[in-house]
Scaffold this motif. Structure first.
Motif, PDB file in Angstrom:
ATOM      1  N   GLN A  61      62.356  -0.213 -41.169  1.00  0.00           N
ATOM      2  CA  GLN A  61      63.073   1.054 -41.280  1.00  0.00           C
ATOM      3  C   GLN A  61      62.708   1.994 -40.134  1.00  0.00           C
ATOM      4  OE1 GLN A  61      62.706   2.773 -45.144  1.00  0.00           O
ATOM      5  NE2 GLN A  61      63.974   4.538 -44.681  1.00  0.00           N
ATOM      6  N   GLN A  62      61.477   1.859 -39.642  1.00  0.00           N
ATOM      7  CA  GLN A  62      61.016   2.703 -38.539  1.00  0.00           C
ATOM      8  C   GLN A  62      61.086   1.975 -37.203  1.00  0.00           C
ATOM      9  OE1 GLN A  62      57.183   4.314 -39.657  1.00  0.00           O
ATOM     10  NE2 GLN A  62      57.936   5.024 -41.638  1.00  0.00           N
ATOM     11  N   ASN A  63      61.854   0.849 -37.192  1.00  0.00           N
ATOM     12  CA  ASN A  63      62.107   0.090 -35.957  1.00  0.00           C
ATOM     13  C   ASN A  63      60.823  -0.402 -35.279  1.00  0.00           C
ATOM     14  OD1 ASN A  63      64.989   0.463 -36.087  1.00  0.00           O
ATOM     15  ND2 ASN A  63      64.647   2.580 -35.412  1.00  0.00           N
ATOM     16  N   GLN A  64      59.866  -0.828 -36.103  1.00  0.00           N
ATOM     17  CA  GLN A  64      58.618  -1.375 -35.589  1.00  0.00           C
ATOM     18  C   GLN A  64      58.626  -2.894 -35.777  1.00  0.00           C
ATOM     19  OE1 GLN A  64      55.371   0.551 -37.580  1.00  0.00           O
ATOM     20  NE2 GLN A  64      56.003   2.617 -36.972  1.00  0.00           N
ATOM     21  N   TYR A  74      49.879  -5.802 -44.338  1.00  0.00           N
ATOM     22  CA  TYR A  74      49.068  -5.176 -45.365  1.00  0.00           C
ATOM     23  C   TYR A  74      47.983  -4.343 -44.707  1.00  0.00           C
ATOM     24  CZ  TYR A  74      45.898  -9.117 -44.437  1.00  0.00           C
ATOM     25  OH  TYR A  74      45.077 -10.041 -43.838  1.00  0.00           O
ATOM     26  N   THR A  75      47.430  -3.418 -45.485  1.00  0.00           N
ATOM     27  CA  THR A  75      46.340  -2.592 -44.993  1.00  0.00           C
ATOM     28  C   THR A  75      45.041  -3.368 -45.144  1.00  0.00           C
ATOM     29  OG1 THR A  75      46.249  -1.599 -47.184  1.00  0.00           O
ATOM     30  CG2 THR A  75      47.517  -0.435 -45.532  1.00  0.00           C
ATOM     31  N   TRP A  86      53.679   4.310 -49.568  1.00  0.00           N
ATOM     32  CA  TRP A  86      54.183   4.763 -48.267  1.00  0.00           C
ATOM     33  C   TRP A  86      55.693   4.549 -48.175  1.00  0.00           C
ATOM     34  CZ3 TRP A  86      49.749   2.009 -45.186  1.00  0.00           C
ATOM     35  CH2 TRP A  86      48.625   2.836 -45.163  1.00  0.00           C
ATOM     36  N   TYR A  87      56.145   3.405 -48.676  1.00  0.00           N
ATOM     37  CA  TYR A  87      57.587   3.113 -48.665  1.00  0.00           C
ATOM     38  C   TYR A  87      58.350   4.138 -49.492  1.00  0.00           C
ATOM     39  CZ  TYR A  87      61.940   0.838 -50.102  1.00  0.00           C
ATOM     40  OH  TYR A  87      63.248   0.574 -50.393  1.00  0.00           O
ATOM     41  N   ARG A  88      57.833   4.467 -50.663  1.00  0.00           N
ATOM     42  CA  ARG A  88      58.518   5.425 -51.538  1.00  0.00           C
ATOM     43  C   ARG A  88      58.635   6.800 -50.893  1.00  0.00           C
ATOM     44  NH1 ARG A  88      56.563   4.891 -57.808  1.00  0.00           N
ATOM     45  NH2 ARG A  88      57.708   2.970 -58.325  1.00  0.00           N
ATOM     46  N   MET A  93      54.600   5.647 -39.915  1.00  0.00           N
ATOM     47  CA  MET A  93      53.488   4.722 -39.808  1.00  0.00           C
ATOM     48  C   MET A  93      53.136   4.423 -38.354  1.00  0.00           C
ATOM     49  SD  MET A  93      52.821   4.376 -42.914  1.00  0.00           S
ATOM     50  CE  MET A  93      51.460   3.282 -42.552  1.00  0.00           C
ATOM     51  N   ASP A  94      51.855   4.146 -38.141  1.00  0.00           N
ATOM     52  CA  ASP A  94      51.347   3.644 -36.877  1.00  0.00           C
ATOM     53  C   ASP A  94      51.107   2.142 -37.059  1.00  0.00           C
ATOM     54  OD1 ASP A  94      49.952   2.881 -34.647  1.00  0.00           O
ATOM     55  OD2 ASP A  94      48.475   4.499 -34.755  1.00  0.00           O
ATOM     56  N   PRO A  95      51.655   1.289 -36.195  1.00  0.00           N
ATOM     57  CA  PRO A  95      51.445  -0.160 -36.355  1.00  0.00           C
ATOM     58  C   PRO A  95      49.978  -0.560 -36.454  1.00  0.00           C
ATOM     59  CG  PRO A  95      53.117   0.255 -34.702  1.00  0.00           C
ATOM     60  CD  PRO A  95      52.544   1.593 -35.062  1.00  0.00           C
ATOM     61  N   ALA A  96      49.084   0.241 -35.905  1.00  0.00           N
ATOM     62  CA  ALA A  96      47.664  -0.095 -35.943  1.00  0.00           C
ATOM     63  C   ALA A  96      47.098  -0.037 -37.360  1.00  0.00           C
ATOM     64  CB  ALA A  96      46.882   0.860 -35.042  1.00  0.00           C
ATOM     65  N   GLN A  97      47.840   0.582 -38.294  1.00  0.00           N
ATOM     66  CA  GLN A  97      47.363   0.674 -39.677  1.00  0.00           C
ATOM     67  C   GLN A  97      47.545  -0.636 -40.446  1.00  0.00           C
ATOM     68  OE1 GLN A  97      49.795   4.494 -40.143  1.00  0.00           O
ATOM     69  NE2 GLN A  97      48.091   4.896 -41.514  1.00  0.00           N
ATOM     70  N   PHE A  98      48.256  -1.613 -39.842  1.00  0.00           N
ATOM     71  CA  PHE A  98      48.615  -2.828 -40.553  1.00  0.00           C
ATOM     72  C   PHE A  98      47.943  -4.063 -39.959  1.00  0.00           C
ATOM     73  CE2 PHE A  98      52.565  -0.358 -41.498  1.00  0.00           C
ATOM     74  CZ  PHE A  98      52.412  -0.337 -42.875  1.00  0.00           C
TER      75      PHE A  98
END
Length: 436
Positions: A61-64, A74-75, A86-88, A93-98
């Motif tokens: 959704q955020q084009n990442q 996952y975290t 977060w989805y709700r 988001m920062d990709p580094a969080q995943f």
């Protein structure tokens, strides 16, 4: 002549369209009646795993596209449901969080991610979109079930078809699981539907077109790209309709050997679909790890641990212990209609008793019981063997995941048992009431 042929084709298309519309409307009605779109009224099945899908949908959704581009992300804490929250909230988001989840091909995460982006055009609320996705998953599950019911109705009888539907509608496990975005239970029926389609077309035309085998290949490919767990169950499901046709031809003293060839060809196509899905997974690993060696190590490690070859955590667990756990120790309701519940052993005993009583009724009337009951018995035995096959093949996964494996009784032992029991009652009653 041409006008008559064209009129028949139009009637055939109209009948297919009306049938499809009826299936869709009934699937929607069942979903609303059983509250399958709600995340609260029916409860969850394996809510931890589906957080992977929420993370993937949020990324898309955020084009990442990083990390991984696999099914899920996952975290640091596995199954913490943070992705879902977060989805709700549509949290940036920062990709580094995943972290990437590299043990799946991830078709369902990609497909639902596209559907989520479409829904986000009309609905900004993540919670509302979540309910829409659950509803869509449930409608597809019911639609697959109703397609099987149609095949059962035309092939065995409409009372057995109703029994099949009842087993699905009033089964607690699928009621919780059909909405799950990770497992996508409706895809579990795809190999069985491909096998049923092959049998229906073969019976209608007297031969099997090649495109029927392609559907078997595609069904297993799609299923495995949504997860390789329980793979032996799906492969057996694909073959059950063909075994029924073989047994029926054998009992009717018609040529049965062609069905053996079709079973072999369908099995090879199914394995081809599995191999293609493994190939996609391997290529994804190469893109992620940057080398074929690391991709192969990841793939082979995941596969061998699933089938208990390299999982030292259960090295002392025997197949007998696993089977005893699921046959004797876990005694949860498989069907529940109001206060009435049906568990595994009583259901199996009832079907066996049904075979005995029906055979006696047929014998009283001087009819060959083995000829009439053998196809049903083959189907029932295979439906019992399907879930047991995974428990034997993957004792590690089965011994640990007691919150997952009991679902396998519904693919296809529970609905098949209901179908067979109804067919036995109908045949036995017909034999006794039929005048000499």
């Amino acid at each position: 002549m041409k006008a008559t042929k064209r009129k028949k084709q139009i009637c055939r298309v109209a009948r297919w369209l009306l049938t499809a519309a009826a299936i869709l409307l009934l699937s929607v009605g069942l979903t609303l009646w059983r509250h399958n779109g709600s995340s609260y009224l029916t409860g969850f099945w394996d809510n931890g795993s589906q957080t992977l899908v929420f993370g993937r949908m949020l990324q898309m959704q955020q084009n990442q596209h990083s990390p991984g581009g696999f099914m899920g992300v996952y975290t640091q804490d596995w199954s913490d449901q943070q992705n879902r929250y977060w989805y709700r909230d549509n949290t940036p988001m920062d990709p580094a969080q995943f972290q990437a989840y590299t043990h799946q091909s991830g078709l369902q995460g990609w497909g639902l991610g596209i559907l989520n982006k479409v829904l986000s055009v009309f609905e900004d609320s993540g919670e509302a979109r979540e309910t829409m996705l659950y509803t869509a998953n449930s409608i597809l599950f019911y639609a697959a079930t109703l397609c099987i019911c149609l095949a059962v109705g035309y092939g065995i009888g409409w009372v057995p078809a109703l029994a099949w539907l009842t087993a699905a509608v009033f089964a607690p496990w699928p009621q919780r699981g059909m909405k799950d975005l990770y497992w996508c239970l409706w895809t579990w029926w795809l190999p069985a539907l491909a096998g049923l389609l092959l049998c229906a077309v073969t019976r209608a035309r007297g031969k099997t077109p090649r495109w029927c085998y392609f559907f078997v290949f595609a069904a297993c490919l799609v299923r495995c790209m949504c997860g390789f767990e329980f793979i032996s169950v799906f492969l057996i499901l694909c073959e059950i309709p063909l075994v029924f046709c073989w047994a029926e031809a054998l009992c009717a003293r018609r040529p049965a050997r062609p069905w053996v060839g079709r079973m072999t060809a369908a099995g090879l196509c199914a394995l081809g679909g599995v191999a293609a899905a493994l190939g996609v997974w391997f290529l994804q690993g190469m893109a992620y790890y940057g080398s074929a060696e690391k991709s192969w190590a990841n793939l082979s490690g995941a596969v061998t641990s699933r089938v208990s070859l390299t999982d030292g955590a259960v090295s002392d667990v025997t197949v007998g212990q696993v089977l005893r756990r699921y046959l004797l120790e876990i005694n949860e309701p498989l069907v529940q209609i109001g206060p009435v519940t049906v568990t595994l052993l009583p259901l199996a005993v009832a079907v066996l008793a049904g075979f005995v009583l029906c055979a006696l009724a047929l014998r009283v009337r001087g009819r060959a019981a083995s000829r009439e009951l053998f196809p049903l018995f083959c189907v029932w035995v295979l439906s019992f063997a399907a879930p047991l096959s995974w428990m034997v093949l993957s004792k590690a996964h089965s011994y640990v995941h007691t919150h997952l494996v009991p679902m396998l009784w519904h693919f296809a032992f529970v609905p098949v048992s209901g179908m067979v029991l109804a067919a036995l009652i109908c045949r036995g009653a017909k034999a006794l009431l039929h005048k000499r």
